[in-house]
Design a protein around this motif. Structure first.
Motif, PDB file in Angstrom:
ATOM      1  N   ASP A   1      55.660  46.108  10.652  1.00 46.34           N
ATOM      2  CA  ASP A   1      54.672  47.162  10.371  1.00 46.34           C
ATOM      3  C   ASP A   1      53.471  47.301  10.589  1.00 46.34           C
ATOM      4  O   ASP A   1      52.669  46.583   9.982  1.00 46.34           O
ATOM      5  CB  ASP A   1      54.984  47.652   8.489  1.00 46.34           C
ATOM      6  CG  ASP A   1      54.039  49.457   9.038  1.00 46.34           C
ATOM      7  OD1 ASP A   1      53.786  49.623   9.844  1.00 46.34           O
ATOM      8  OD2 ASP A   1      54.990  49.441   7.656  1.00 46.34           O
TER       9      ASP A   1
ATOM     10  N   ALA B   1      62.385  46.059  19.605  1.00 43.74           N
ATOM     11  CA  ALA B   1      63.384  45.139  19.507  1.00 43.74           C
ATOM     12  C   ALA B   1      63.804  44.203  19.875  1.00 43.74           C
ATOM     13  O   ALA B   1      63.429  44.340  21.052  1.00 43.74           O
ATOM     14  CB  ALA B   1      64.510  46.370  18.838  1.00 43.74           C
TER      15      ALA B   1
ATOM     16  N   LEU C   1      62.525  42.913  14.539  1.00 46.69           N
ATOM     17  CA  LEU C   1      62.061  44.219  14.372  1.00 46.69           C
ATOM     18  C   LEU C   1      60.792  44.532  13.908  1.00 46.69           C
ATOM     19  O   LEU C   1      59.884  44.185  13.492  1.00 46.69           O
ATOM     20  CB  LEU C   1      62.980  44.681  13.744  1.00 46.69           C
ATOM     21  CG  LEU C   1      64.418  45.149  14.483  1.00 46.69           C
ATOM     22  CD1 LEU C   1      64.947  44.990  13.316  1.00 46.69           C
ATOM     23  CD2 LEU C   1      65.256  46.423  15.412  1.00 46.69           C
TER      24      LEU C   1
ATOM     25  N   CYS D   1      62.126  48.980  23.618  1.00 49.42           N
ATOM     26  CA  CYS D   1      61.186  49.952  22.605  1.00 49.42           C
ATOM     27  C   CYS D   1      61.965  50.976  22.736  1.00 49.42           C
ATOM     28  O   CYS D   1      62.199  51.438  24.015  1.00 49.42           O
ATOM     29  CB  CYS D   1      59.808  50.465  23.487  1.00 49.42           C
ATOM     30  SG  CYS D   1      58.325  51.395  22.646  1.00 49.42           S
TER      31      CYS D   1
ATOM     32  N   ILE E   1      61.016  42.332   9.703  1.00 53.43           N
ATOM     33  CA  ILE E   1      60.605  43.776  10.741  1.00 53.43           C
ATOM     34  C   ILE E   1      58.926  43.506  10.217  1.00 53.43           C
ATOM     35  O   ILE E   1      58.064  43.307   8.910  1.00 53.43           O
ATOM     36  CB  ILE E   1      60.671  44.599   9.730  1.00 53.43           C
ATOM     37  CG1 ILE E   1      62.655  44.373  10.304  1.00 53.43           C
ATOM     38  CG2 ILE E   1      59.895  45.941  10.046  1.00 53.43           C
ATOM     39  CD1 ILE E   1      63.260  45.831   9.219  1.00 53.43           C
TER      40      ILE E   1
ATOM     41  N   THR F   1      58.357  47.937  13.852  1.00 57.10           N
ATOM     42  CA  THR F   1      57.426  49.527  13.514  1.00 57.10           C
ATOM     43  C   THR F   1      56.185  50.190  14.032  1.00 57.10           C
ATOM     44  O   THR F   1      55.021  49.245  13.519  1.00 57.10           O
ATOM     45  CB  THR F   1      57.932  49.859  12.575  1.00 57.10           C
ATOM     46  OG1 THR F   1      57.611  50.153  11.760  1.00 57.10           O
ATOM     47  CG2 THR F   1      59.431  49.800  12.386  1.00 57.10           C
TER      48      THR F   1
ATOM     49  N   ILE G   1      59.653  51.897  17.524  1.00 55.21           N
ATOM     50  CA  ILE G   1      60.406  50.475  17.510  1.00 55.21           C
ATOM     51  C   ILE G   1      60.423  49.791  18.638  1.00 55.21           C
ATOM     52  O   ILE G   1      61.184  50.015  19.972  1.00 55.21           O
ATOM     53  CB  ILE G   1      61.480  50.727  16.570  1.00 55.21           C
ATOM     54  CG1 ILE G   1      62.160  51.551  15.752  1.00 55.21           C
ATOM     55  CG2 ILE G   1      62.330  49.480  16.170  1.00 55.21           C
ATOM     56  CD1 ILE G   1      63.358  52.122  15.840  1.00 55.21           C
TER      57      ILE G   1
ATOM     58  N   MET H   1      69.531  52.065  17.541  1.00 53.85           N
ATOM     59  CA  MET H   1      68.831  52.872  17.391  1.00 53.85           C
ATOM     60  C   MET H   1      67.957  53.768  18.051  1.00 53.85           C
ATOM     61  O   MET H   1      68.246  55.206  17.246  1.00 53.85           O
ATOM     62  CB  MET H   1      67.348  51.934  16.830  1.00 53.85           C
ATOM     63  CG  MET H   1      67.444  51.381  15.779  1.00 53.85           C
ATOM     64  SD  MET H   1      66.002  49.983  15.377  1.00 53.85           S
ATOM     65  CE  MET H   1      66.015  49.240  16.962  1.00 53.85           C
TER      66      MET H   1
ATOM     67  N   ALA I   1      60.830  55.125  11.787  1.00 58.53           N
ATOM     68  CA  ALA I   1      60.903  54.326  13.617  1.00 58.53           C
ATOM     69  C   ALA I   1      61.196  52.958  12.378  1.00 58.53           C
ATOM     70  O   ALA I   1      62.036  52.136  12.047  1.00 58.53           O
ATOM     71  CB  ALA I   1      59.215  53.613  13.455  1.00 58.53           C
ATOM     72  N   LEU I   2      60.420  52.785  10.821  1.00 58.03           N
ATOM     73  CA  LEU I   2      61.050  51.976   9.683  1.00 58.03           C
ATOM     74  C   LEU I   2      62.475  52.412   8.715  1.00 58.03           C
ATOM     75  O   LEU I   2      63.080  51.216   9.092  1.00 58.03           O
ATOM     76  CB  LEU I   2      60.387  52.324   8.258  1.00 58.03           C
ATOM     77  CG  LEU I   2      58.562  51.410   9.063  1.00 58.03           C
ATOM     78  CD1 LEU I   2      57.746  52.056   7.450  1.00 58.03           C
ATOM     79  CD2 LEU I   2      58.366  49.829   8.229  1.00 58.03           C
TER      80      LEU I   2
ATOM     81  N   GLY J   1      53.679  42.874  17.261  1.00 62.93           N
ATOM     82  CA  GLY J   1      54.694  44.045  17.348  1.00 62.93           C
ATOM     83  C   GLY J   1      56.139  43.363  17.709  1.00 62.93           C
ATOM     84  O   GLY J   1      57.228  43.555  18.386  1.00 62.93           O
TER      85      GLY J   1
ATOM     86  N   ALA K   1      64.538  50.971  11.447  1.00 62.02           N
ATOM     87  CA  ALA K   1      64.422  49.608  11.832  1.00 62.02           C
ATOM     88  C   ALA K   1      65.334  48.799  10.742  1.00 62.02           C
ATOM     89  O   ALA K   1      65.949  47.798  10.467  1.00 62.02           O
ATOM     90  CB  ALA K   1      63.131  49.263  12.114  1.00 62.02           C
TER      91      ALA K   1
END
Ligand SMILES: Cc1ncc(COP(=O)(O)O)c(C=O)c1O
Length: 367
Positions: free
Chosen positions: A157, A200, A178, A54, A155, A180, A198, A209, A63-64, A173, A67
């Motif tokens: 969201d 990952a 990834l 995290c 990713i 966010t 974020i 990141m 975060a986006l 998540g 990512a």
């Protein structure tokens, strides 16, 4: 408003005895940037979300942004997402040289219609970006399969879906490469200001990141690449750590409120209550119904002291900011139809049965 959409005052009152001394402690410590509160929160939120890494950041939008970079987005790359979301989902794409492609939503869940993804894929597609809107998980398995088949990065969201569960065990998540999150104050896990994170799967991506969020620093004045000031600050991290300990019980309270609404609204003609997908255990960030003459009903609720809302009235593909993409009205019919009918009723963990009854009685009188 007698009944707010989300009662942050009631929530603060319930945890003030934990928050106030912690805020004083962090201020007295003078560790305002980075430090143990930030790393502690990152560790605890990763555990909560069943993810290995995290990175705490300044907002869900930051975060986006990171990512997309973490996913290796290059100028010209395309991202497939929904138009029925908050603008932040798509906002960082164009500044990074990418292009957004919108697909329609499923009329029952208001989430990405996964059957439309393959048609939207081009040789430039790089990222699939499902949004777990209102706290209900998107049907992730077909998305993960399509991503695998076409070598795309997923990713999630998850700005509205902290702790939402997919197929009984996987947490929002933890499924994409990834994910966010936003900790905007009104979110299920909300800071006292802006904050985000974020998640990952890959340690090297998370590490990059993390550095990008802090000016690309490898060391205090050594910069591997140009980055950003997208750091999560220590006060917000300390507050989030306290709130994270309450999140599961707050989520149960949201489920209690949603169940009361579901029961009282079932069979009520004119109202389409939320439909929970068989694979989903939502966290009810918002409780969204559909009604005819939505704007009149919304005004009527507000005139009666009930703070209802609309999330979101103008889909992204019809926003002035995205006119340049050339989407016509009618191009995403389900999204456009739903946007005219949706109405978010108040929902928050502290909401009483009497408050639910007042909302429902007022709603009935307006229909
Ligand atoms: C779906 C969605 N994505 C992204 C964001 C952006 O988060 P933030 O407001 O923390 O930048 C939000 C919240 O506002 C959101 O609801």
């Amino acid at each position: 408003m007698d009944i707010p959409l989300c009662d942050l005052k009631a929530q603060y009152a319930s945890i003030a005895d934990e928050v106030d001394p912690k805020v004083r402690e962090v201020i007295a410590s003078t560790r305002y940037i980075g430090g143990p509160e930030v790393s502690g929160f990152e560790k605890e939120f990763a555990e909560f979300s069943q993810s290995p890494h995290c990175v705490g950041v300044a907002s869900g939008t930051a975060a986006l942004h990171l990512a997309f970079i973490g996913a290796g987005m290059e100028p010209g790359d395309e991202v497939i997402t929904v138009s029925h979301t908050f603008i932040a989902t798509a906002e960082p794409i164009a500044p990074l040289g990418g292009k957004v492609r919108f697909v329609d939503i499923d009329e029952d869940t208001y989430n990405m219609d996964v059957s439309q993804i393959e048609n939207a894929i081009t040789e430039k597609t790089k990222i699939l970006l499902p949004v777990h809107l209102y706290g209900q998980p998107v049907d992730m398995d077909p998305i993960l399969e399509i991503a695998e088949k076409h070598d795309l990065t997923v990713i999630e969201d998850a700005a509205q879906a902290h702790g939402a569960v997919y197929k009984g065990e996987r947490v929002c998540g933890s499924m994409g490469a990834l994910a966010t999150f936003s900790f905007y104050p009104g979110k299920n896990l909300g800071a006292y200001g802006d904050a985000g994170a974020i998640l990952a799967k890959d340690a090297a991506v998370a590490d990059r990141m993390n550095r990008l969020a802090n000016h690309g620093r490898a060391d205090k004045y050594l910069h591997d690449e140009e980055g950003y000031n997208f750091r999560l600050d220590a006060l917000q991290a300390a507050i989030l750590r306290i709130k994270l300990r309450h999140l599961s019980s707050w989520t149960e309270e949201r489920r209690r409120v949603a169940a009361l609404y579901q029961e009282r609204l079932s069979g009520l003609s004119g109202v389409i209550a939320p439909k929970v997908a068989s694979f989903a255990n939502p966290v009810w960030h918002l409780y969204v119904i559909r009604v005819p003459e939505r704007d009149r009903v919304l005004q009527g609720l507000r005139d009666s002291g009930i703070d209802a809302g609309v999330h979101y009235p103008v889909p992204l593909h019809l926003q002035p900011a995205y006119r340049y993409l050339g989407y016509e009205e009618g191009s995403l019919p389900v999204t456009e139809k739903v946007a005219k009918e949706i109405l978010s009723l108040p929902i928050f963990p502290e909401m009483t049965e009497a408050q639910v009854d007042r909302v429902v009685t007022t709603l009935k009188s307006l229909l």
